[in-house]
Design an enzyme around this catalytic site. Structure first.
Site, mmCIF file in Angstrom:
data_model
loop_
_atom_site.group_PDB
_atom_site.id
_atom_site.type_symbol
_atom_site.label_atom_id
_atom_site.label_comp_id
_atom_site.label_asym_id
_atom_site.label_seq_id
_atom_site.Cartn_x
_atom_site.Cartn_y
_atom_site.Cartn_z
ATOM 1 C CG ASN A 1 0.221 -7.698 -3.264
ATOM 2 O OD1 ASN A 1 -0.037 -7.190 -4.326
ATOM 3 N ND2 ASN A 1 -0.190 -7.339 -1.755
ATOM 4 C CB CYS B 1 -0.531 0.255 1.136
ATOM 5 S SG CYS B 1 -2.509 1.073 1.132
HETATM 6 C C1 LIG Z 1 -8.275 -8.054 -8.551
HETATM 7 C C2 LIG Z 1 -6.839 -8.292 -7.683
HETATM 8 C C3 LIG Z 1 -7.480 -7.630 -6.150
HETATM 9 C C4 LIG Z 1 -6.253 -7.933 -4.799
HETATM 10 N N1 LIG Z 1 -6.354 -7.027 -3.751
HETATM 11 C C5 LIG Z 1 -5.696 -6.908 -2.569
HETATM 12 C C6 LIG Z 1 -5.682 -6.368 -1.496
HETATM 13 O O1 LIG Z 1 -6.648 -5.941 -1.458
HETATM 14 N N2 LIG Z 1 -4.588 -7.379 -0.753
HETATM 15 C C7 LIG Z 1 -3.638 -7.990 -1.209
HETATM 16 O O2 LIG Z 1 -2.843 -7.973 -0.415
HETATM 17 N N3 LIG Z 1 -3.752 -8.696 -2.433
HETATM 18 C C8 LIG Z 1 -4.279 -8.825 -3.306
HETATM 19 N N4 LIG Z 1 -4.037 -8.885 -4.391
HETATM 20 C C9 LIG Z 1 -2.958 -9.416 -5.137
HETATM 21 C C10 LIG Z 1 -3.223 -11.043 -4.592
HETATM 22 O O3 LIG Z 1 -3.405 -10.801 -3.095
HETATM 23 C C11 LIG Z 1 -2.016 -11.905 -4.782
HETATM 24 O O4 LIG Z 1 -1.513 -11.660 -3.500
HETATM 25 C C12 LIG Z 1 -1.484 -11.397 -5.909
HETATM 26 O O5 LIG Z 1 -2.838 -11.288 -6.732
HETATM 27 C C13 LIG Z 1 -1.112 -12.656 -6.503
HETATM 28 O O6 LIG Z 1 -0.905 -14.336 -7.226
HETATM 29 P P1 LIG Z 1 -2.495 -14.817 -8.305
HETATM 30 O O7 LIG Z 1 -0.941 -14.523 -9.283
HETATM 31 O O8 LIG Z 1 -2.548 -16.264 -7.688
HETATM 32 O O9 LIG Z 1 -3.555 -13.819 -8.667
HETATM 33 C C14 LIG Z 1 -5.320 -8.346 -5.478
HETATM 34 C C15 LIG Z 1 -5.150 -9.264 -6.855
HETATM 35 C C16 LIG Z 1 -6.260 -9.235 -7.304
HETATM 36 C C17 LIG Z 1 -5.865 -9.598 -9.243
#
Ligand SMILES: Cc1cc2nc3c(=O)[nH]c(=O)nc-3n(C[C@H](O)[C@H](O)[C@H](O)COP(=O)(O)O)c2cc1C
Ligand SMILES: Cc1cc2nc3c(=O)[nH]c(=O)nc-3n(C[C@H](O)[C@H](O)[C@H](O)COP(=O)(O)OP(=O)(O)OC[C@H]3O[C@@H](n4cnc5c(N)ncnc54)[C@H](O)[C@@H]3O)c2cc1C
Ligand SMILES: Cc1cc2nc3c(=O)[nH]c(=O)nc-3n(C[C@H](O)[C@H](O)[C@H](O)COP(=O)(O)OP(=O)(O)OC[C@H]3O[C@@H](n4cnc5c(N)ncnc54)[C@H](O)[C@@H]3O)c2cc1C
Ligand SMILES: Cc1cc2nc3c(=O)[nH]c(=O)nc-3n(C[C@H](O)[C@H](O)[C@H](O)COP(=O)(O)O)c2cc1C
Ligand code: FES
Ligand code: FES
Lengths: 263, 334, 334, 263
Positions: C212, C149
């Site tokens: 993240n 953040c």
């Molecule tokens: C639409 C969206 C919203 C997300 N919101 C958050 C969040 O609010 N807090 C957080 O720590 N990570 C957030 N993430 C990150 C995911 O938790 C994760 O760390 C990231 O997408 C990588 O994993 P993935 O490739 O499996 O999606 C968000 C990801 C996406 C795609």
């Protein structure tokens, strides 16, 4: 000189659940291809998979306008490829690689195939027969179902010996068992042409070197470019004082002398 | 990527079908006949592509990375395909600067294109030695310093992740090769790439090229081993395009050097997006592997797009991305 | 991805068809019935997925990031598809911690799963306030600190890119929420993520979750504008898997905290690769979008693989990647 | 409750170079779908494209086992989708979204379609006719070739007015021109159902609000998840004291009152 062209699929035949025979309209490639060479073949549109796949020229059809590719579905690219309908167009780059050398004088060409490694031999067999050299085929596979393309060699009266790991056809065991006769004193001098999975190449190569039999191995390696620029497809060759030497399978191969590579 | 939105403000009329589009660009001291350059390590020493294109049709190309002595590189496997990308750990295999000058350069004579020599070393001294050797060489038009190389004197940490080290290496090379345009190629494996660009500028760089590959890894579940013998490798291809684009945007705004942008460019639209984000020219890498004609295809596509959009000089596009009001500085977070 | 190589050294015999595989894992103080957790921002507040799966079949899930007051987030467009990935700039929209406790938590009662509350703030004080509020809340089993953040007190630079700031925030939150396992979620937009992990450990974190999203950008060539109203966004999905895997490998070797790994996981093989690289558990994010049953599908796939490979406890896989001789330390370069 | 299922392609018809009619076997979706709802449709295997595509349920076929989807090829996903042969299976998630509300008492339902926005209306038209409400159709498109699906409405005797931007059919100009009569004093009170590109929704919505005509807009927005969890598909709604309010098109829409959204 290799060319890159969009090749229309003329025919796409499923030989069995895992094996397919693909016929491409690719005159500029068909005209110049030599046995043992390959093409880099697009498997479908888009970025998944990103890279083309190397595939041997299994055969150049009479008229030298069309090539055949015999492939096995082993992963994503080949699975997507198998869904391509006749009429679709696939970017095809080739012919690539060095190809096989003719047998040394007085040596009987013996084709040694492991599994889908058979794909490289129809072209070579036709070529050898045109030169009045009488190839034989030793074909090893896991099971009977993997013995694809036998009809081709039968129809050309190529003597065939078969081995399967599960004993479902021919000799029970590895293809190397079919080679033993060639290593015996007094056996007809042979020139081995070998294509198959790396462990099989390793075994056959070692046996040939030990027995002093000429042996050309067609290697496999993941190939991003196929034209010698990425340096990604190398195989380790006999080291020198400074250590290991790496050669590109795509341009310095895919055919290497068994004695030259360390598998 | 295009989104259903109101079309651009001053949508211009297309140019007449035969109107000439000026594709030439200036990148700092470097002049290119068009903005498309083939990237280092993906184009060999140039001649490998003669069956597929005219070198003269490209803005230029960058050689495989050159070191003082020839290098044989890493053991296989050296590459691995990933989702919309690929990993490589070639180990900087190359013929060495002497063989390059003796054998590769002569073969490029007569091909009217810009030859950029990519330089690396395991020590500062090696960088300097290679650069000095190339400074005289006829047929070399610019140097590109690859700072992603591990620094054997600093425990294998890449030169490019430390601004002071960047300043030092670039400064030394600048003095060793005073006659050639100096491109510094930045690694993206860093918290703030704009800081790296500023360090390069302070060291005397003329141009920043970015990005090099991202550090990545692939595992073979069947053998439970890393796929690459080197364990880790560099990720390239369309997968990294959004990351590269963000870095180009940031360096354009806060890096203070003209930019040659790259990372996942596979078509003319990609190249044009990199120019809007601030690139004066672009490099095409991995695309050369899955399409050996990628470079010329992209040049032709850029020209066609410019004609359609009424853009008479492609150089005018650099940095013209329209930002939403109050979104000046590139945000550092999503 | 699997490569034609000699099969694993001690290839074990498969387990009998009905043999039970122990899928439970310990991650520091956290016990999960299986290693698959739904990732923050991709699973809403949990109940949204009840039509597609039983929450009890997952190891747990992480809530959308929670702030002190409700947030409405960014203007559209907030997302954009990229090659094998997607960008998002949601702007941390959420119902706020009070509404979460009053309305969302009660709906989760009776669903036997681990609920992890994702926490963020624009200031250190907001982090602390949210964490303190959740510390008491019945039904919250752990906290995950989102350090990606932007820090409004530090010019919008993300908290997670500065080790001293990480230490400070984590320490303060640790004191504010002494009763809950503390997961610190690391940003990958940093030169050395292992250093960030060590800072989190020094601050008192129990677990590191990574990665993240990566900072990225997309441009609409037609309008010559950024696709995202926020200009930049976070890249997720299969495209980033090789990068995430390398970071998990590195933190496992040099970070000193148990790991929940994520980044592009879309199938059981991906999850297992993350475990070999050093993850004790994994999170599944973007995959929930293109397959709402992804989580359970991955749990089932992991169990099937373990049975086939003769692995009776999935927890035994963590960090068992076989490295080539002499390749102990994760190289930092390709 | 929405379900996610593998839906076999029963039929895949090319209506013209850009438009396709897809018939899917999806009983669990067909049984419960309402007019104005949509599905998230997989376009092909693998990671390119990564996300499913939102597509309106164009029609539920008699027997409520099959749904029809009418789509236009505009980019990668729809292009890949158009290559899917009958027999192939596509993951399909639905029905999703709120769907249309029936017209207020005494109001004549008027369907206003822009381009492929027509896709949402066959289902609604059948539903309204079943309720003995007599829908009319106002259909605007760029050119004659984009006026797909007219036969459907003709065969059901739905009164049709057409406008094309190039004048190649019907009134020359935008669909809004066809709306003008409705805004005249004494015109039959109407309930507008509108689907089309955002600029068209903006224009029709504004006109309706100004003239005080009930107006339901079916919005479009890129949709990663379709089930309300990614918060990616939001549309700006009438702001309050704290500023703009964002609503999810997938779960709080896709149908919104013209007065409620700021396009
Ligand atoms: C639409 C969206 C919203 C997300 N919101 C958050 C969040 O609010 N807090 C957080 O720590 N990570 C957030 N993430 C990150 C995911 O938790 C994760 O760390 C990231 O997408 C990588 O994993 P993935 O490739 O499996 O999606 C968000 C990801 C996406 C795609
Ligand atoms: C609820 C809903 C119902 C829909 N119903 C239909 C339908 O019945 N028939 C039909 O043909 N189309 C329909 N659409 C639009 C359809 O989803 C897009 O055309 C499709 O996603 C484009 O995918 P693509 O990969 O081909 O294009 P992309 O390569 O993703 O994009 C190509 C172009 O389409 C635009 N686009 C992509 N997705 C969307 C989107 N979701 N909304 C607006 N523009 C978009 C892009 O911005 C770009 O301009 C609907 C959209 C929504 C939100
Ligand atoms: C010169 C050459 C000629 C070939 N000729 C043929 C042929 O005629 N017929 C045929 O069926 N196959 C042939 N192959 C092998 C073929 O290229 C691979 O099977 C194919 O690339 C697999 O792609 P995939 O996406 O389906 O599998 P992937 O998903 O890429 O991988 C699936 C499995 O195949 C292995 N694999 C992938 N690429 C290679 C490769 N290049 N070498 C070895 N293993 C690989 C992977 O390691 C993995 O185990 C040849 C390979 C080379 C180098
Ligand atoms: C196989 C391979 C080898 C590379 N070798 C070099 C190199 O020697 N020197 C260098 O500066 N960059 C090297 N690169 C990086 C590319 O020049 C380019 O920066 C990177 O691949 C990103 O661009 P792309 O996504 O278009 O490939 C190499 C890339 C690949 C894929
Ligand atoms: S495949 Fe690129 S060098 Fe051989
Ligand atoms: S598409 Fe994800 S919330 Fe609407």
């Amino acid at each position: 000189m290799p060319v890159d062209l969009p090749a229309p699929i003329v025919r796409h035949e499923r030989l069995n659940p895992e094996h397919f025979l693909l016929t491409l309209e690719a005159p500029a490639i068909a005209r110049v291809a030599k046995p043992g060479q390959f093409v880099m073949l697009q498997t479908r549109d888009g970025f998944d998979p990103l890279l083309r796949r190397p595939m041997s020229v299994a055969r150049v059809l009479p008229g030298r306008r069309r090539i055949e590719i015999l492939y096995k579905v082993v992963g994503r690219g080949t699975r997507y490829l198998s869904a391509q309908p006749a009429g679709a167009c696939l970017r095809t780059l080739g012919p690539l690689g060095n190809g096989f050398r003719p047998p040394a004088k007085g040596r009987r060409p013996v084709l040694v195939a492991g599994g889908v490694g058979i794909a490289i031999f129809p072209f070579l067999a036709d070529d050898l027969r045109r030169r009045r050299l009488r190839p034989r085929l030793l074909f090893g596979a896991r099971r009977k179902a993997d013995l694809v393309g036998l009809e081709f060699f039968r129809s050309r009266r190529v003597p065939i010996a078969v081995a399967t790991e599960d004993g479902s056809a021919g000799t029970h065991g590895f293809v190397t068992r079919l080679l033993e006769p060639l290593t015996r004193p007094g056996a007809e001098p042979a020139e081995l042409y070998v294509c198959g999975p790396t462990p099989m190449l390793r075994a056959v190569g070692a046996l040939a070197v030990q027995a002093g039999i000429h042996c050309q191995l067609a290697l496999e390696s993941p190939m991003p470019c196929g034209i010698g620029v990425c340096l990604g497809c190398v195989v380790a060759c006999t080291p020198d004082a400074q250590g290991p030497i790496y050669r590109r399978v795509c341009t310095e191969g895919p055919v290497f002398d068994a004695g030259a590579v360390v598998l | 990527m295009s989104v259903a939105r109101r079309p651009a403000g001053g949508a211009r009329a297309a140019l007449p079908a035969r109107a000439k589009v000026d594709l030439s660009v200036r990148v700092g001291p470097l002049r290119l006949k068009n903005p498309v350059v083939a990237a280092s390590g993906t184009f060999g020493y140039g001649t490998e592509f003669l069956p597929y294109l005219k070198l003269a049709d490209l803005g230029g190309f960058v050689t495989k990375g050159l070191s003082m002595r020839p290098r044989r590189g890493n053991a296989p496997y050296r590459t691995c395909e990933t989702a919309a990308g690929m990993l490589n750990a070639i180990g900087l295999a190359n013929v060495g600067v002497e063989a390059f000058i003796a054998e590769k350069l002569p073969a490029l004579r007569g091909h009217d294109t810009v030859v950029i020599a990519n330089v690396f070393g395991e020590t500062l001294d090696e960088y300097v030695a290679v650069a000095r050797r190339l400074n005289g060489a006829a047929g070399v038009h610019a140097l590109e310093l690859n700072l992603s190389c591990p620094n054997t004197e600093k425990g294998g940490l890449a030169f490019g992740v430390s601004p002071p080290v960047i300043r030092e290496v670039v400064g030394a090379v600048r003095r060793a090769a005073p006659d050639l345009p100096l491109i510094v190629k930045l690694t993206p494996n860093i918290t703030d790439i704009a800081e790296a660009a500023r360090a390069a500028r302070e060291g005397g760089a003329d141009i920043a090229s970015l990005v090099n590959t991202f550090l990545g890894m692939a595992i073979d579940l069947r053998t439970r081993r890393p796929v690459l013998d080197n364990v880790v490798g560099g990720l390239s291809g369309p997968a990294i395009k959004p990351l590269a684009l963000a870095m180009v945007h940031r360096v354009h705004r806060e890096g203070g050097l003209p930019i040659i942008g790259m990372g996942g460019i596979s078509g003319p639209e990609d190249a044009l997006e990199f120019m809007l984000a601030g690139s004066s020219a672009v490099q095409v890498g991995t695309a050369n592997f899955y399409d050996p004609t990628a470079g010329v295809r992209i040049v032709e596509g850029i020209e066609a797009w410019c004609r359609k959009e009424g853009v008479s000089r492609v150089a005018d596009l650099t940095g013209t991305l329209r930002l939403p009001p109050g979104r000046g500085a590139a945000s550092t977070s999503a």
